[in-house]
Design a protein around this motif. Structure first.
Motif, short mmCIF file in Angstrom:
data_model
loop_
_atom_site.label_atom_id
_atom_site.label_comp_id
_atom_site.label_asym_id
_atom_site.label_seq_id
_atom_site.Cartn_x
_atom_site.Cartn_y
_atom_site.Cartn_z
N ALA A 43 0.83 -1.20 0.00
CA ALA A 43 0.00 0.00 0.00
C ALA A 43 0.87 1.25 0.00
O ALA A 43 0.60 2.21 -0.73
N ARG A 44 1.91 1.25 0.80
CA ARG A 44 2.81 2.40 0.87
C ARG A 44 3.51 2.62 -0.47
O ARG A 44 3.54 3.73 -0.99
N GLU A 45 4.05 1.56 -1.05
CA GLU A 45 4.76 1.67 -2.33
C GLU A 45 3.83 2.05 -3.49
O GLU A 45 4.23 2.77 -4.39
N GLN A 46 2.61 1.56 -3.45
CA GLN A 46 1.64 1.83 -4.52
C GLN A 46 0.87 3.13 -4.27
O GLN A 46 0.11 3.55 -5.13
N ALA A 47 1.06 3.71 -3.10
CA ALA A 47 0.35 4.94 -2.72
C ALA A 47 -1.16 4.74 -2.86
O ALA A 47 -1.85 5.53 -3.53
N CYS A 48 -1.65 3.64 -2.27
CA CYS A 48 -3.10 3.38 -2.31
C CYS A 48 -3.53 2.83 -0.96
O CYS A 48 -2.71 2.55 -0.10
N ASN A 49 -4.82 2.67 -0.79
CA ASN A 49 -5.32 2.21 0.50
C ASN A 49 -5.34 0.68 0.60
O ASN A 49 -5.19 -0.02 -0.40
N ALA A 50 -5.55 0.20 1.82
CA ALA A 50 -5.49 -1.24 2.09
C ALA A 50 -6.54 -2.03 1.32
O ALA A 50 -6.27 -3.14 0.88
N SER A 51 -7.74 -1.47 1.13
CA SER A 51 -8.77 -2.22 0.42
C SER A 51 -8.40 -2.43 -1.04
O SER A 51 -8.70 -3.47 -1.63
N MET A 52 -7.72 -1.45 -1.64
CA MET A 52 -7.25 -1.61 -3.02
C MET A 52 -6.21 -2.72 -3.10
O MET A 52 -6.23 -3.54 -4.01
N VAL A 53 -5.31 -2.75 -2.13
CA VAL A 53 -4.27 -3.78 -2.10
C VAL A 53 -4.91 -5.16 -1.94
O VAL A 53 -4.54 -6.10 -2.65
N THR A 54 -5.86 -5.27 -1.05
CA THR A 54 -6.55 -6.54 -0.84
C THR A 54 -7.22 -7.01 -2.13
O THR A 54 -7.09 -8.17 -2.53
#
Length: 106
Positions: free
Chosen positions: A39-50
């Motif tokens: 999430a940090r590397e992609q600069a997105c939120n946890a739900s997007m990563v999931t």
């Protein structure tokens, strides 16, 4: 596809994020990456990563490391690369055969 339109008009944020995630996971096949790191590397939120990891897993491109809860690329990525190299080897062999036929002295 028409050549008079810019290619980026077809870009889709979610699909681009998945492609970047594949690249991000590369090189972490042993330990994997934690969702928070992703999430940090992609600069997105946890739900997007999931959601992204679930889609990569469903497609066979990523897997959860059971011992750590971290994510890594699956062997399918390497298998795709090996197929690509095999196809290049076959093409090179075929080119060598053609070159040999045309360079023989009669």
């Amino acid at each position: 596809m028409s050549t008079d339109r810019p290619i980026n008009q077809y870009a889709h944020d979610g699909q681009q994020r998945l492609l970047k995630l594949i690249t991000l996971l590369a090189g972490h096949e042993i330990t994997g990456l934690a969702p928070a790191e992703i999430a940090r590397e992609q600069a997105c939120n946890a739900s997007m990563v999931t959601r992204d990891l679930a889609n990569l897993q469903l497609g066979g491109y990523a897997e959860l490391v059971p011992e750590t809860g971290r994510w890594r690329l699956s062997p399918q990525i390497v298998q795709i690369a090996l197929k690509h190299m095999h196809a290049l080897d076959r093409a090179q062999h075929r080119l060598g055969e053609v070159r040999s036929r045309y360079s023989r002295m009669a």
